[in-house]
Enzyme design. Structure first.
Site, PDB file in Angstrom:
ATOM      1  N   LYS A  54       0.864  -1.213   0.018  1.00 38.77           N
ATOM      2  CA  LYS A  54       0.084  -0.020  -0.062  1.00 38.77           C
ATOM      3  C   LYS A  54       1.089   1.261   0.074  1.00 38.77           C
ATOM      4  O   LYS A  54       0.672   2.143  -0.734  1.00 38.77           O
ATOM      5  CB  LYS A  54      -0.926  -0.027   1.183  1.00 38.77           C
ATOM      6  N   GLN A  98      -3.997  -1.481   9.750  1.00 42.21           N
ATOM      7  CA  GLN A  98      -4.072  -2.906   9.044  1.00 42.21           C
ATOM      8  C   GLN A  98      -4.682  -4.114  10.101  1.00 42.21           C
ATOM      9  O   GLN A  98      -4.516  -4.099  11.140  1.00 42.21           O
ATOM     10  CB  GLN A  98      -2.502  -3.465   8.718  1.00 42.21           C
ATOM     11  N   ASP A 121     -10.912   2.680   4.031  1.00 39.22           N
ATOM     12  CA  ASP A 121     -11.412   1.407   3.973  1.00 39.22           C
ATOM     13  C   ASP A 121     -13.023   1.261   3.910  1.00 39.22           C
ATOM     14  O   ASP A 121     -13.146   0.092   3.352  1.00 39.22           O
ATOM     15  CB  ASP A 121     -10.729   0.679   5.056  1.00 39.22           C
TER      16      ASP A 121
END
Ligand code: NAP
Length: 300
Positions: A54, A98, A121
């Site tokens: 990412k 994460q 997200d």
């Protein structure tokens, strides 16, 4: 019939080019770089490789990107404090924690602490609600479902009036993609059926699908006789079924298989995504797209 292969790698590359233009525009017009922080607690090797990928993509696109690596024994209080700091930091437009988090941390408490306007997200309950309502309310569609929708639309498949069957009802793939495709909107307007482990005669539903989306996590679950001839098949599954030595690097790598019996299915389907190289490359790209969008919204 041999199916067209829908390359997530190629479509993701196209979208990244579009994002570079949007990033340049933000810099020229507002003097702003999209800012993305990825927060990692601990050193789980899969998580390390996900955040590294990412960050690499964010750098390539010209973002202000921050990797915040914390020890695995970080307290929940300290993690919440960090998030609060990034919520207030105007140089950060997107915050990604994460998952999975270490066992002593309440995952939903952490995800719910992210400012919904920085939740790139799309997992915060406010953004889940916005997605359900649809239209202008949607700010950050979750990345994997958003990638699936782009794959379908950019491959030229008509969703309006199409019979879509989704295998799997998870909060990160099955439920949101079903919800997105039934919205009254471009790239949607489908008639959607969701099947799961309690569904009776699952293959009968699948055989009806003009667009079949499979996110079950069971290698080779969908057999060719479950597929309507000419259907568009999106295989979300990523299943590690063994290891091999990479010809490129000489290192051990995982052998990945999707949820669809690919070789047999490609003789029936009209189009199909491979694993790897289908949905996977789209997920990170859509995270970048959401971060650019967060920066654009912040600039007004
Ligand atoms: P999940 O949370 O485990 O959910 C799996 C869903 O599939 C559940 O709803 C389950 O039904 C259903 N299911 C499992 N076995 C089934 C069967 N035999 N028949 C019918 N339904 C079945 O999984 P997920 O997080 O959605 O992920 C699914 C797959 O996609 C995994 O392989 C994952 O690695 C992959 N994935 C890939 C990406 C990417 O970026 N490429 C992103 C996310 C996930 P019940 O609800 O009844 O248990």
């Amino acid at each position: 019939m041999t199916a067209k292969i829908i390359s997530g790698t190629e479509i993701a590359a196209q979208i990244r080019e579009e994002l570079k233009t949007a990033v340049e525009e933000l810099k020229q017009r507002h003097g702003v770089m999209p800012g993305l922080v990825t927060i990692l607690a601990g050193d789980n090797p899969a998580s390390v490789s996900y955040v590294t990928a990412k960050q690499k993509t964010a750098h390539e696109l010209g973002f202000h990107s921050v990797q915040d690596s914390q020890p695995g024994d970080i307290s929940q209080e300290k993690l919440l404090c960090l998030i609060e700091g990034y919520n207030r930091d105007p140089s950060i437009h997107g915050i990604l924690v994460q998952l999975p988090l270490p066992g002593h941390i309440d995952e939903s408490a952490v995800l719910n602490a992210i400012d919904p306007d920085k939740d790139v997200d799309g997992f915060h309950p406010v953004n889940v609600g916005r997605l359900m309502i649809g239209g202008d309310q949607v700010k950050f569609p979750p990345c994997t479902p958003a990638g699936i929708q782009e794959l379908i639309v950019r491959s030229g498949f008509e969703t309006s009036g199409a019979e879509v069957v989704v295998v799997g009802r998870s909060n990160i793939v099955g439920k949101p993609i079903a919800n997105m495709l039934l919205q009254k909107a471009r790239g949607a307007n489908a008639t959607v059926t969701v099947v799961h482990t309690r569904t009776k005669e699952m293959e009968r539903h699948c055989r009806r699908a003009d667009i079949l989306i499979v996110a079950a996590g069971v290698p080779g679950l969908v057999k060719p006789e479950w597929i309507k001839p000419g259907a568009c098949v999106i295989d979300v599954g990523v299943n590690r079924v063994g290891e091999k030595i990479s010809e490129k690097t000489g290192k051990k790598i995982a052998i990945l298989k999707g949820d669809v019996d690919f070789e047999a299915a490609r003789e029936i389907a009209g189009a199909i995504t491979p694993v790897p190289g289908g949905v996977g490359p789209m997920t990170i790209t859509m995270l970048m797209k959401n971060t650019v969008r967060a920066a654009q919204i912040a600039c007004g």
